[in-house]
Write an enzyme that holds these catalytic residues in place. Structure first.
Site, short mmCIF file in Angstrom:
data_model
loop_
_atom_site.label_atom_id
_atom_site.label_comp_id
_atom_site.label_asym_id
_atom_site.label_seq_id
_atom_site.Cartn_x
_atom_site.Cartn_y
_atom_site.Cartn_z
N CYS A 11 64.38 29.83 49.47
CA CYS A 11 63.62 30.64 50.41
C CYS A 11 63.22 32.00 49.86
O CYS A 11 62.24 32.57 50.29
CB CYS A 11 64.40 30.82 51.72
SG CYS A 11 65.79 31.95 51.58
N GLY A 12 63.98 32.55 48.94
CA GLY A 12 63.62 33.83 48.36
C GLY A 12 64.29 35.03 48.99
O GLY A 12 64.22 36.13 48.46
#
Length: 166
Positions: A11-12
């Site tokens: 997802c970061g």
């Protein structure tokens, strides 16, 4: 900061010190894709998620995340009691099936938080449509990520908050 996870499903957000770091990451690679979408198609998409919610019809208590192509055809949909889970399920289904998110729009049956925008950005989806309102952080991230954010979308209308050119 170093991001050691290179998985496309990552997802970061994990490991980022602040929302500003996430926004900087999104600004470095803004979402591209999708042509212009008409107002009538936006209204249709906002209502189109109901047809993809069989469990909601039975229970009245689930969220959905649906991917539509640029013509308004339903590509994939997922339901869950959690709004984040529904979008995670949709993103996973897209990744498994090799579906390119740049040619479509995601409709969510919930409010728009920064995480919802971020998940669409990571999936490469240029248009996010929601039945409820966005948070201020969601608006800022959609702006820097290049995502057209349409919210308060219902059969009788909608509001475009970011990147209205699409």
């Amino acid at each position: 900061e170093t991001d050691t996870n290179t998985s496309p499903l990552h997802c970061g957000v994990c490991g980022k010190a602040s929302l500003e770091a996430v926004a900087a990451m999104m600004a470095a690679k803004p979402v591209k894709g999708a042509g212009n979408v008409s107002a009538s198609l936006l209204r249709s998409l906002a209502g189109g998620s109901h047809s993809a919610q069989p469990v909601f019809r039975d229970t009245g208590g689930l969220h959905a995340a649906c991917l539509f192509d640029e013509r308004g055809t339903l590509i994939s949909a997922r339901e869950d009691v959690g709004r984040h889970n529904a979008l995670d399920k949709l993103s996973g289904a897209m990744a498994r099936a090799g579906i390119d998110g740049r040619r479509g729009a995601v409709v969510i049956t919930s409010r728009v938080s920064v995480e919802m925008v971020q998940k669409c950005a990571m999936a490469g989806v240029p248009i996010l449509i929601a039945v409820s309102a966005p948070t201020a952080h969601a608006l800022r991230l959609a702006e820097v990520a290049g995502i057209t954010l349409v919210a308060i979308a219902r059969g009788d209308g909608f509001e475009i908050f970011t990147h209205p050119a699409r």
